[in-house]
Design an enzyme around this catalytic site. Structure first.
Site, PDB file in Angstrom:
ATOM      1  N   CYS A 269      44.959  45.031  38.826  1.00 62.06           N
ATOM      2  CA  CYS A 269      44.174  43.799  38.853  1.00 62.06           C
ATOM      3  C   CYS A 269      42.711  44.026  38.460  1.00 62.06           C
ATOM      4  O   CYS A 269      41.781  43.621  39.177  1.00 62.06           O
ATOM      5  CB  CYS A 269      44.290  43.096  40.192  1.00 62.06           C
ATOM      6  N   TYR A 313      39.913  41.148  39.858  1.00 66.65           N
ATOM      7  CA  TYR A 313      40.112  39.817  39.250  1.00 66.65           C
ATOM      8  C   TYR A 313      38.830  39.289  38.628  1.00 66.65           C
ATOM      9  O   TYR A 313      38.701  38.098  38.363  1.00 66.65           O
ATOM     10  CB  TYR A 313      40.667  38.794  40.240  1.00 66.65           C
ATOM     11  N   TRP A 331      38.471  39.127  44.585  1.00 65.05           N
ATOM     12  CA  TRP A 331      39.797  39.575  45.054  1.00 65.05           C
ATOM     13  C   TRP A 331      39.700  40.951  45.701  1.00 65.05           C
ATOM     14  O   TRP A 331      40.466  41.286  46.587  1.00 65.05           O
ATOM     15  CB  TRP A 331      40.775  39.596  43.875  1.00 65.05           C
ATOM     16  N   TYR A 531      53.430  35.402  36.793  1.00 61.35           N
ATOM     17  CA  TYR A 531      52.337  36.178  37.377  1.00 61.35           C
ATOM     18  C   TYR A 531      52.519  37.658  37.060  1.00 61.35           C
ATOM     19  O   TYR A 531      53.587  38.217  37.254  1.00 61.35           O
ATOM     20  CB  TYR A 531      52.341  35.943  38.878  1.00 61.35           C
ATOM     21  N   HIS A 532      51.447  38.282  36.574  1.00 57.05           N
ATOM     22  CA  HIS A 532      51.446  39.701  36.196  1.00 57.05           C
ATOM     23  C   HIS A 532      52.211  39.976  34.914  1.00 57.05           C
ATOM     24  O   HIS A 532      52.743  41.070  34.737  1.00 57.05           O
ATOM     25  CB  HIS A 532      51.935  40.594  37.339  1.00 57.05           C
ATOM     26  N   HIS A 617      46.804  39.151  33.694  1.00 59.01           N
ATOM     27  CA  HIS A 617      46.492  37.944  34.468  1.00 59.01           C
ATOM     28  C   HIS A 617      45.982  36.804  33.590  1.00 59.01           C
ATOM     29  O   HIS A 617      44.996  36.146  33.923  1.00 59.01           O
ATOM     30  CB  HIS A 617      45.452  38.259  35.536  1.00 59.01           C
TER      31      HIS A 617
HETATM   32 CU   LIG Z   1      47.223  40.607  40.307  1.00 56.24          CU
END
Ligand SMILES: [Cu+2]
Ligand SMILES: *[C@@H]1O[C@H](CO)[C@@H](O)[C@H](O)[C@H]1NC(C)=O
Length: 678
Positions: A269, A313, A331, A531-532, A617
């Protein structure tokens, strides 16, 4: 001690899930009339193809290149996890090994699972592999390849539905290099098969990775792709000081694994930017202040100095002067106050930009600042500026010189906060950005189908915003990629954001055309990409779409990527169209304002530069497209002069793909151009 060599067993399962087609096209027998009218791409004989949800194994036969007495190939499909096929180890038979299942009639198949031996030994786990299918037992099509993780979990090769009678797994390496062996196999049943249309593109090869590819960056000049997950191939959490990565080489069709420990950075992330020299700068994430740089020329990871603030993030953007601007990222570390800082690769130093506060770009997320400063839509622009186009409703200019400054310049028309939507500068000469989808909140809220154009001018000026017609599908966690012709391809996403859950999925991609500002639906794929997940344009003008998950033993983990071939590379029967070939380029190392001569093997009508991309992301601040104006070079009918825009804010330093496009819209394979930093 006697050297031993093994290959353990494979279980082939034929499973269910709506998958579509790809790979090499084989002739079709007796197509239904309506399909012919639609110019559907025919993948093989469909007559008598079974669509049963479960494929009976009655009568199946299995052959292998070798087997050890007591471990015959039939063990791989006997639905008994205690038995397995083992390649011969007394005396040892070397790699590669292969095992082929004959299902005795043609079925629509969309995947294979392979279960390594379950007796506690790892000997013979398959690493590098290929999956091939055939309807006749002599002509085999490669449908998936890659490298599987070296553990006892069941491995999957998901591919788009294809008719097959024979399924072959080739083991190229033993996963732990313990010896030259290989091991149960199931075949997955493809349901809901609709032959694709060439004008909607084709989903191609599946690439299997020994990790969930959450992040990716394209490497100059090779066109290889580095992907990574976290400290673990299948899960994340805490700062574990290491990252599991893999390198995908599209030319060699190889995936190699590597665990990066020397930077002590758990790169889950993070922010990602490609610098002026094509190096990948990865910042923060699970290791909140760490920064790492991958240098493609030496194939090495090294530490950059720590960021001043802890971030995960955050977004980062390479500026015209080659420095890299970073903002947001609550994050990781503490929440709030994640104002900008900037990294200068020439001095190897970070500096805070107190004049660039994060507050004006926050969304109104119900989870607060933990989410509201995530994944900014950043664009390095003229005079050292960065334009922030979203995901907040508000748009801001950030000036990065000295201690920085910030100026809010209105909202994206009536658009709401659009967290985890996409923003693509498809025409950097005009300064125009397309924005797509997103949601008011990071999770558990309805996604948007909205599309807007934002045209930016000089820093500090108010951009022009136009609301377009919506996409056909509302999306969050989708990915968007600009193509050489300026169209924008968007795939995946879900209509309600739910990290780690394959729910409310969008399988139908959309292609946006700047000429009409309309969206056209493309051939659906069957693997969830939410997501991801990530997508990147490759040098051959295809798109790599992969990943999703990283939730340990969940069902939303996707250890793979798929190639999408856009319609511009296909004839109406699905075969590969011939395309222009760039012969010579007068210089591949240029600065803004440089004029270069490009010679092509045939007349072309346009050219473009697309900057190498990095993605995680939904964020890819590196990609942008410069349309180039052609003037005849005179000497040769197919020689053209093009001039790089004379502004580092448009022509960001770094590596770019030069494409030449013929009158039918078919792009060449790219030649890599380095725009050297100031
Ligand atoms: Cu993530
Ligand atoms: C460039 O930006 C700086 C502020 O960072 C400003 O003072 C200067 O006037 C700008 N130059 C031009 C040519 O716009």
């Amino acid at each position: 001690m006697k050297p031993r060599t093994w290959v353990s067993s494979l279980l082939l399962f034929v499973g269910l899930s709506g998958k579509l087609s790809n790979t090499r096209i084989v002739p079709f027998v007796d197509p239904p009339d309506d399909l012919l009218q639609e110019e559907r791409i025919i993948l093989g004989p469909l007559d008598g193809v079974a669509l049963t949800p479960e494929i009976s194994r009655a009568g199946w036969t299995v052959t292998a290149d070798s087997f050890q007495e007591g471990y015959p190939p039939i063990n791989a499909i006997d639905v008994n996890t205690r038995t397995y096929w083992h390649s011969q180890y007394e005396p040892a038979v070397g790699l590669p090994h292969h095992i082929t299942v004959d299902m005795t009639s043609v079925y629509l198949v969309n995947g294979v699972t392979y279960q390594p031996r379950q007796d506690g030994s790892s000997n013979g786990n398959i690493g590098q592999h290929q999956v091939l299918v055939s309807t006749d037992g002599s002509n085999y099509n490669l449908v998936a390849f890659g490298t599987w993780l070296d553990d006892s979990s069941t491995k999957t090769a998901d591919f788009e539905t294809i008719p097959a009678r024979f399924i072959r797994i080739v083991a190229l390496t033993e996963a732990g290099n313990r010896g030259p062996w290989t091991t149960e196999i199931n075949v997955l049943n493809g349901a809901g098969f609709v032959p694709p249309l060439a004008r909607q593109g084709l989903w191609g090869l599946t690439i299997n990775f020994p990790l969930v590819p959450v992040a990716a960056s394209l490497q100059p000049n090779s066109g290889r792709v580095i992907v990574w997950s976290a400290y673990s191939a299948r899960t994340f959490g805490g700062d574990n000081g290491r990252t599991v990565t893999a390198l995908y080489d599209p030319t060699a069709q190889m995936v190699t694994e590597r665990v990066v420990t020397n930077t002590g950075h758990d790169m889950f992330c993070p922010g990602i930017s490609l610098d002026a020299n094509g190096r990948t700068l990865v910042t923060g994430g699970s290791s909140t202040q760490k920064a790492s740089i991958y240098t493609p020329t030496s194939d090495t990871w090294a530490s950059a100095p720590n960021m001043i603030l802890s971030r995960g993030y955050q977004s980062s953007a390479t500026c015209g002067d080659g420095r890299i601007f970073v903002i947001g990222g609550s994050w990781s570390g503490w929440e709030g106050g994640k104002d900008a800082e900037i990294y200068d690769p020439t001095t190897n130093r970070w500096s805070l930009l107190p004049g660039c506060p994060v507050a004006p770009m926050l969304t109104g997320d119900t989870e607060g600042v933990f989410r509201s400063d995530n994944h900014a839509w950043l664009f390095g622009w003229k005079n050292g500026s960065v334009f922030q186009a979203g995901p907040s409703m508000a748009m801001n200019w950030y000036a990065t010189r000295g201690s920085g400054s910030q100026q809010m310049v209105g909202t994206r028309a009536s658009d709401a906060d659009s967290m985890c939507g996409t923003a693509i500068m498809y025409d950097a000469v005009a300064g125009t950005i397309l924005t797509l989808g997103g949601s008011r909140n990071y999770q558990n809220s309805q996604a948007s189908a909205a599309a807007h154009l934002i045209t930016i001018g000089d820093p500090g000026t108010r951009p022009q915003v136009t609301k377009l017609g919506d996409m056909a599908y509302a999306r969050i966690f989708h990915n968007s990629v600009v193509l050489p012709d300026g169209k924008v391809f968007t795939a995946g996403g879900q209509s309600v954001g739910a990290p780690f859950q394959d729910t409310n999925l969008q399988f139908i991609p959309e292609m946006w055309d700047p000429a009409t500002t309309q969206f056209t639906q493309m051939t659906p794929n069957s693997t969830p990409r939410v997501y991801h997940s990530f997508a990147l344009l490759l040098l051959d003008a295809t798109i790599l779409v992969g990943g999703g998950g990283l939730c340990d033993t969940c069902s939303a983990n996707h250890f793979d990527a798929q190639v999408f071939t856009p319609p511009y590379l296909l004839n109406s029967d699905g075969s590969k169209a011939s395309r222009p070939v760039i012969g010579t380029v007068s210089s591949t190392s240029v600065v803004p304002g440089s004029t270069i001569t490009v010679t092509v093997n045939m007349p072309v009508t346009s050219m473009s530069l697309i900057r190498y991309g990095s993605a995680t992301h939904t964020v890819n601040t590196d990609q942008r497209r410069i349309p180039l104006t052609l003037t005849p070079a005179g000497s040769n009918a197919n020689s053209y002069r093009v001039t790089i825009p004379n502004d580092y804010g448009i022509a960001l330093p770094g590596y770019w793909m030069l494409f030449a496009i013929d009158g039918e819209g078919r792009p060449s394979v790219a030649v890599t151009i380095h725009i050297r930093g100031p």
